[in-house]
Design an enzyme around this catalytic site. Structure first.
Site, PDB file in Angstrom:
ATOM      1  N   ALA A 323       0.626  -1.060   0.453  1.00 28.12           N
ATOM      2  CA  ALA A 323       0.030   0.051   0.510  1.00 28.12           C
ATOM      3  C   ALA A 323       0.966   0.973  -0.400  1.00 28.12           C
ATOM      4  CB  ALA A 323      -1.234  -0.024   1.026  1.00 28.12           C
ATOM      5  N   PRO A 324       0.938   1.909  -0.425  1.00 29.23           N
ATOM      6  CA  PRO A 324       1.068   3.369  -0.231  1.00 29.23           C
ATOM      7  C   PRO A 324       1.552   3.915   0.735  1.00 29.23           C
ATOM      8  CG  PRO A 324      -0.370   4.079  -2.224  1.00 29.23           C
ATOM      9  CD  PRO A 324      -0.476   2.255  -1.788  1.00 29.23           C
ATOM     10  N   GLY A 325       2.381   5.168   0.928  1.00 25.29           N
ATOM     11  CA  GLY A 325       2.411   5.741   2.268  1.00 25.29           C
ATOM     12  C   GLY A 325       3.400   5.418   2.717  1.00 25.29           C
ATOM     13  N   ILE A 326       3.726   5.541   4.497  1.00 30.06           N
ATOM     14  CA  ILE A 326       4.646   5.657   5.002  1.00 30.06           C
ATOM     15  C   ILE A 326       4.594   3.992   5.820  1.00 30.06           C
ATOM     16  CG2 ILE A 326       6.148   6.332   7.389  1.00 30.06           C
ATOM     17  CD1 ILE A 326       4.776   8.996   6.856  1.00 30.06           C
ATOM     18  N   GLY A 328       4.041   1.269   7.977  1.00 30.87           N
ATOM     19  CA  GLY A 328       4.229   1.614  10.159  1.00 30.87           C
ATOM     20  C   GLY A 328       5.781   0.115  10.390  1.00 30.87           C
ATOM     21  N   ASP A 379     -14.305   0.683  10.121  1.00 28.61           N
ATOM     22  CA  ASP A 379     -14.231  -0.709  11.087  1.00 28.61           C
ATOM     23  C   ASP A 379     -13.785  -1.070  10.277  1.00 28.61           C
ATOM     24  OD1 ASP A 379     -16.033  -2.533  12.364  1.00 28.61           O
ATOM     25  OD2 ASP A 379     -17.652  -2.831  11.078  1.00 28.61           O
TER      26      ASP A 379
END
Length: 585
Positions: A323-326, A328, A379
């Protein structure tokens, strides 16, 4: 499935036990919907929240009871394949006149999957496809009531609709409220009523939907070939009398009531498929799984989600990717670009200074499942032993999975089986959103980010890690929290001022000069990692500077401990009928 040459009475008895287990579950489920009416009229808001939390456990409790009974009475895990195939046939026969056959089939699957290995998870043994049609199942009383304003007038029909719900608490000013509804409808239609057709009628679901402090009346106006959905919000006023707070007339606004970021409704339904079919006629963009879930039948929603997912896999050819993004420190997240969800796995080893473990993270996700999400927390669907086609994984994702979550993987040449994962609706990470939008959209998102934190605080939730990367932006531009590994109840935190340094040298050293206990939070520190962007800082301080003070958080704690439950409205304030401002509407 081949029809066996003879029937085994053990299979018949097992099928009967399965039906009895489900019937007990659904009886208890319906009792919560009926009890919600009493709680609503008594204004027992804590009772409504507790009932919603308790109901989430009903399904697993009944599945566990049924598994135990089958093991004790039939040694179910030792039975041969033919008995289980016959059990499914008997079970189908027992559902012929059942009111909730689709939910009963899901219950059958849940029990079976607890007993036998996943090698048996095919349509010969479980219901990968539904066997009983749910169209036109009779309900007593019917799923919805029909009213005919052409004969008695619109005002009288609206009064009759509301009266038919039999609330014992009186309305404060029902005539005025009905006038507000008609005025809102007139404005929605640009000041012109449509030509009345011969089939003009108002169809209303027979039971109200309860959540938080509101009861909802859901229906639609049918006129010729056009349908106009509506949702009426019923609240209590300051004197404890009932009042109509608003009417929602736009399908997308009504759809927000069924958002993945809100608590499940309490509603009494004899035939849930009838409710879902009616709601889909109002909200065609909502799929069946979403609606079953928001009606409190989350296991049925989860089952339909999985069927839809498998169908999508067979009709797509893009690959799963990181998934794109920083990235975790606790969760590995991947996605399928053509499918609007992300898949989240708890890493074997957490990065950085994380002081938690797998069991704690799972408890945090369960906390969110059971808590009132107030429109600000996503959710999740929790799955075990999910098989994916290995060929659809990018090389980068495969390497990441093998490095980060080897304990959760089983591999062969064709499949990757993930032992445990969470699935969430995909959103744009807030940090990426803020970097890509114009100044106006950035300002709106920063304001809504602060509003989200305040609403979570009012619901007794402290996000823990408030970095923008842990929040997402929905297609409606709403900011939602979705990373739960550091979430805490607000009342478990200790919000403090940073003590003054004993001397300037210690303050400039960068070292902490004061003791920090577990649970201590220093809101003044938030600015350091949240407000580096000058424009973000300006907007945040203009609207949410109070979030940087311990007093804000301490005040919220005091109200929660005093038993005060905030009002949460799934629509903007300007849509309320505005009695507090001295206006009729």
């Amino acid at each position: 499935m081949q029809i066996p040459e003879y029937y085994n009475p053990v299979a018949r008895d097992i099928a009967q036990v399965l039906v009895e287990g489900f019937n007990k579950h659904y009886r208890l489920f319906r009792e919560t919907g009926r009890y919600a009416k009493t709680l609503f009229e008594q204004q027992d808001w804590e009772g409504i929240q507790q009932t919603i939390r308790d109901r989430i456990q009903f399904y697993d409790e009944r599945v566990s009871e049924t598994v135990l009974r089958l093991q004790q009475e039939f040694h179910a895990n030792l039975l041969d394949d033919e008995i289980w195939q016959q059990t499914k046939l008997y079970f189908i026969g027992l559902l012929t006149n059942h009111k909730q056959p689709e939910c009963a089939e899901t219950f059958f699957n849940s029990v079976f999957c607890r007993i036998l290995h996943r090698d048996y998870f095919n349509n010969d043994f479980i219901f990968l496809r539904p066997a009983i049609a749910t169209d036109y199942i009779d309900s007593d009383p019917p799923t919805y009531r029909s009213y005919y304003p052409r004969t008695v007038g619109l005002r009288r029909v609206l009064r009759q609709i509301i009266g038919d719900f039999d609330w014992e608490t009186p309305f404060a000013h029902l005539a005025r409220d009905i006038g507000c509804v008609l005025r809102a409808a007139w404005m929605h239609l640009s000041g012109e009523w449509p030509v009345i057709e011969a089939n003009l009628q108002i169809q209303v679901l027979a039971t109200p939907f309860y959540r938080n402090k509101a009861a909802w009346i859901l229906g639609k106006v049918v006129n010729g070939g056009t349908s106009y959905p509506f949702a009426l919000a019923v609240f209590h006023d300051a004197e404890g009398r009932l009042t109509l707070d608003t009417v929602l007339l736009e399908p997308w606004r009504i759809g927000i009531l069924f958002s993945f970021s809100r608590a499940y409704f309490l509603v009494d339904m004899e035939v849930p498929s009838g409710y879902v079919q009616f709601l889909r006629s109002m909200l065609p963009t909502k799929n069946k799984g979403e609606l079953y879930t928001m009606l409190g039948l989350q296991k049925q929603g989860k089952n339909i989600f999985y069927r839809d997912f498998i169908h999508h896999l067979k009709h797509s050819n893009d690959n799963f990717t990181i998934a794109p993004g920083i990235k975790g420190l606790v969760m590995l997240v991947f996605t399928l670009p053509s499918y609007p969800y992300v898949f989240k796995l708890i890493k074997d080893v957490f990065g950085g200074p994380k002081e938690t473990d797998h069991a704690t993270v799972m408890r945090k996700y369960q906390l969110v499942k059971r808590h009132d999400r107030v429109g600000r927390m996503a959710d999740t669907l929790e799955f075990s032993n999910v098989a994916f086609p290995k060929a659809r994984f990018t090389a980068e994702l495969l390497a990441e999975l093998r490095a980060q979550v080897p304990s959760l993987l089983e591999e062969d040449e064709e499949r990757i089986v993930i032992r445990h994962l969470y699935i969430e609706r995909r959103m744009k990470p807030l940090n990426l959103y803020l970097a890509q939008v114009n100044a106006e959209e950035k300002a709106r998102a920063v304001r809504d980010y602060g509003d989200a934190i305040k609403e979570l605080a009012a619901a007794n939730i402290f996000p823990g890690d408030m970095l923008y990367k842990n929040f997402g932006v929905t297609r409606y531009g709403r900011v939602i929290f979705y990373d739960y590994d550091e979430i805490e109840y607000l009342t478990d935190c200790n919000f403090r001022h940073i003590p003054e340094a004993p001397n300037p040298e210690m303050e400039m050293s960068g070292e902490v000069w004061y003791p920090v206990a577990r649970g201590d939070v220093f809101p003044e520190e938030f600015a350091t990692f949240l407000l580096g962007d000058p424009e973000v800082r300006r907007v945040f301080l203009e609207h949410h500077a109070d979030l940087l003070t311990p007093e804000f958080w301490q005040t919220k704690q005091e109200r929660i401990r005093a038993g005060f439950i905030e009002d949460f409205f799934p629509y903007p304030q300007h849509l309320r009928f505005g009695r507090s401002r001295g206006r009729a509407c």
